[in-house]
Write an enzyme that holds these catalytic residues in place. Structure first.
Site, mmCIF file in Angstrom:
data_model
loop_
_atom_site.group_PDB
_atom_site.id
_atom_site.type_symbol
_atom_site.label_atom_id
_atom_site.label_comp_id
_atom_site.label_asym_id
_atom_site.label_seq_id
_atom_site.Cartn_x
_atom_site.Cartn_y
_atom_site.Cartn_z
ATOM 1 N N THR A 83 13.618 -34.223 8.038
ATOM 2 C CA THR A 83 12.650 -34.162 6.947
ATOM 3 C C THR A 83 11.587 -33.084 7.143
ATOM 4 O O THR A 83 11.341 -32.267 6.253
ATOM 5 C CB THR A 83 11.985 -35.534 6.765
ATOM 6 O OG1 THR A 83 12.977 -36.480 6.385
ATOM 7 C CG2 THR A 83 10.898 -35.495 5.703
ATOM 8 N N ASN A 104 10.852 -33.901 13.171
ATOM 9 C CA ASN A 104 9.791 -34.816 12.761
ATOM 10 C C ASN A 104 8.838 -35.079 13.914
ATOM 11 O O ASN A 104 7.626 -35.183 13.736
ATOM 12 C CB ASN A 104 10.383 -36.134 12.282
ATOM 13 C CG ASN A 104 11.235 -35.971 11.035
ATOM 14 O OD1 ASN A 104 11.053 -35.028 10.275
ATOM 15 N ND2 ASN A 104 12.181 -36.868 10.845
ATOM 16 N N LYS A 165 5.692 -39.681 2.124
ATOM 17 C CA LYS A 165 5.543 -39.417 3.562
ATOM 18 C C LYS A 165 4.494 -38.335 3.776
ATOM 19 O O LYS A 165 4.428 -37.372 3.002
ATOM 20 C CB LYS A 165 6.870 -38.934 4.162
ATOM 21 C CG LYS A 165 8.022 -39.908 4.070
ATOM 22 C CD LYS A 165 9.282 -39.295 4.688
ATOM 23 C CE LYS A 165 10.474 -40.225 4.601
ATOM 24 N NZ LYS A 165 11.699 -39.605 5.166
ATOM 25 N N ASP A 166 3.755 -38.441 4.864
ATOM 26 C CA ASP A 166 2.732 -37.426 5.129
ATOM 27 C C ASP A 166 3.343 -36.034 5.246
ATOM 28 O O ASP A 166 2.847 -35.069 4.679
ATOM 29 C CB ASP A 166 1.900 -37.783 6.370
ATOM 30 C CG ASP A 166 2.728 -38.122 7.596
ATOM 31 O OD1 ASP A 166 3.751 -37.469 7.849
ATOM 32 O OD2 ASP A 166 2.353 -39.069 8.322
ATOM 33 N N ARG A 167 4.452 -35.916 5.984
ATOM 34 C CA ARG A 167 5.057 -34.599 6.194
ATOM 35 C C ARG A 167 5.614 -34.013 4.901
ATOM 36 O O ARG A 167 5.644 -32.800 4.719
ATOM 37 C CB ARG A 167 6.140 -34.666 7.264
ATOM 38 C CG ARG A 167 7.209 -35.734 7.076
ATOM 39 C CD ARG A 167 8.047 -35.877 8.347
ATOM 40 N NE ARG A 167 9.117 -36.871 8.248
ATOM 41 C CZ ARG A 167 9.010 -38.140 8.599
ATOM 42 N NH1 ARG A 167 7.844 -38.593 9.071
ATOM 43 N NH2 ARG A 167 10.040 -38.972 8.509
#
Length: 549
Positions: A83, A104, A165-167
């Site tokens: 991701t 990640n 998601k933060d990323r």
């Protein structure tokens, strides 16, 4: 004679003037789009889009396939397809070898300490708890993004990244944008102190309405009749993860819970309602920030996370994944039609891609006659260390698996008087003995120029020597790195993990039709830059796909 010449000259001049007056003027070049919209579907292989095309709605994915420009052979060029790495490529055009976002999470090669891709302890979430290693800033991203280029040229422009998601929010937003991410503990959307001191009032109002709670006890039911799912694997298989929302449809979200809370908010993402909530927040951002409506060019990135969670739990071959794609398609249709109304259909460009594809669940693949299995890190690490201890008389020369590689304790080897190149070679030999391992590349190969050895170039593009483990591992097709007994994952250089959608829509800007040549997702940022009239990000390794009609 002179009179005749003058008359002929006058007639010629008149004809010329008449021709100039009546000739059609060239069509004006379209304005630059006022808004660039990137939609990233986490964990969506292209084979699912084309495989279920006949069941799609009229204006979700079909907007691209029927009325836009789309690439049927778009792939990631790097080998560790996860991701964070994928999201870092989308709007920078730079592979992990340049961006530094190798995975990640990974382990520091000097200390063995864990590192999270967007972790930064200097910043905290706003109005929400901040867990250790939480993603709070783009500090680890070594390159600029398209949004950074835009805001350097036009500080009044807005660049907003939104994700479950933060990323998925932070990396596309870059260094100069603003990221908003879903908080699994509270069901809210928040940002961090890297971006602002306090949330805008519109975000506070959105959270105060508790929109996540509206999905409590809501049922995820199949969208189509049972016969429509004959091409996917039925629910309730033993390899499908039954925790969370269960592994059968219909499923009640929050079943057996008395009230919304952290468990419900976390499970919401692994359902179609996670995407619905994220898109609701994206609508609020467009409205309240007036994106594409203020006389300045803006960028909106929306990463939808639910498909990834569903594929991890049940596999991309499952009916649950099949149905989720159809549910997502309908949510996208509603969002695109909102943009048509709010921004104006001729004022924005849409791009849709994914951060990686997905491997079929190994147990399912085995039933289809494929060599498939799970590579488990704990037992594998013990085997490698036992082999190294037998050869060198030193325990724990292998520290840990880190991202796509095996991290060796170079300091310990040196202290014990060992040549590290010998330890590296021995560890490589031990790894190659393990079931499911196809190739192992050492640092010297990864820093070299060989482009003919299978998988090497892809793994080189995932390799940042300051962050990556010394040995990089490629598993055989249909094998996965696994940390639990069920479900599936991604992360390989095999086509099922690299082949993703690359779809564009914007009639005045991108043309129409399928393009069959092989392209890479690194081409996305330079292509959008050209459409926006911007230079490509400085470290981009892709090229402009020249979409203009």
């Amino acid at each position: 004679m002179l009179h005749t010449r003058r008359r002929l000259l006058g007639l010629a001049l008149a004809l010329a003037l008449c021709a100039c007056a009546t000739a059609p003027s060239p069509a004006p070049a379209p304005q630059r789009p006022k808004l660039l919209v990137l939609v990233a579907i986490d964990g969506l292989p292209m084979r699912q889009v084309t495989g279920y095309r006949d069941q799609l709605g009229t204006d979700g994915f079909a907007r691209f396939l029927d009325h836009g420009r789309w690439f049927s052979d778009a792939n990631y060029g790097h080998g560790h397809t996860v991701t964070a790495a994928g999201h870092s490529v989308m709007l920078s055009g730079a592979y992990p070898q340049r961006s530094g976002i190798i995975s990640n999470e990974w382990r520091d090669p000097l200390t063995n300490e864990p590192v999270y891709n967007t972790g930064d302890t200097a910043y905290t979430y706003l109005d929400n708890p901040t867990a250790p290693l939480a993603g709070t800033s783009p500090r680890n991203l070594k390159v600029e993004t398209l949004g950074d280029v835009l805001r350097k040229r036009s500080p009044e422009s807005k660049v907003i990244g939104i994700s479950g998601k933060d990323r998925g929010a932070i990396l596309p937003a870059g260094h100069k944008g603003t990221a908003y991410m879903y908080m699994g503990e509270t069901g809210q959307f928040s940002s961090s102190t890297y971006y602002m001191a306090a949330l805008p009032q519109w975000v506070k109002d959105f959270n105060a309405a508790k929109p996540a709670d509206a999905f409590f006890k809501k049922t995820w039911a199949p969208l189509l009749p049972e016969a429509a799912y004959a091409r996917s694997v039925p629910d309730g298989q033993p390899w499908q993860i039954a925790s969370g929302n269960g592994n059968r449809l219909p499923a009640v979200i929050g079943d057996q819970l008395d009230a919304p809370g952290p468990r419900f908010y976390g499970n919401l993402l692994a359902s179609p309602f996670g995407d619905e909530l994220t898109l609701a927040f994206a609508r609020a951002a467009v409205k309240n920030e007036k994106l594409g409506q203020r006389g300045a060019q803006d960028i909106l990135s929306v990463s939808l996370s639910s498909h990834d969670y569903i594929n991890h739990a049940f596999g991309p071959e499952s009916r649950l994944s099949h149905d989720h794609l159809l549910q997502l398609d309908r949510h996208l249709q509603a969002f695109f039609q909102f943009l048509d109304r709010e921004v104006g259909a001729g004022n924005y460009v849409l791009a849709l891609t994914a951060d990686h594809g997905f491997t079929d669940t190994p147990e399912w693949a085995a039933t289809q006659g494929r060599d498939a299995g799970r590579f488990t890190s704990g037992p594998s690490l013990a085997i490698v260390n036992a082999g190294l201890a037998a050869k060198f008389g030193v325990d724990r020369l292998a520290w840990n698996f880190s991202a796509s590689g095996l991290l060796l304790n170079e300091k310990l080897a040196t202290e014990r008087g060992l040549k590290f190149i010998d330890v590296e070679a021995a560890a490589r030999d031990e790894l190659l003995k393990l079931p499911g391992v196809a190739a192992v590349f050492a640092r010297e190969q990864l820093l070299g120029s060989d482009t003919t050895t299978p998988y090497l170039e892809a793994m080189r593009k995932s390799y940042d020597p300051s962050r990556a483990a010394q040995l990089q591992i490629v598993l055989k097709p249909n094998w996965i790195f696994s940390y639990r007994p069920g479900g599936s994952t991604h992360g390989s250089p095999h086509r099922y993990d690299t082949h993703v959608p690359l779809l564009f829509w914007g009639p005045a800007y991108v043309g129409q039709g399928e393009m069959k040549e092989r392209v890479e997702i690194a081409d996305l940022a330079p292509t959008l830059a050209a459409l926006a009239g911007l230079p490509a990000p400085a470290q981009a390794q892709g090229h402009d796909l020249k979409l203009k009609p």
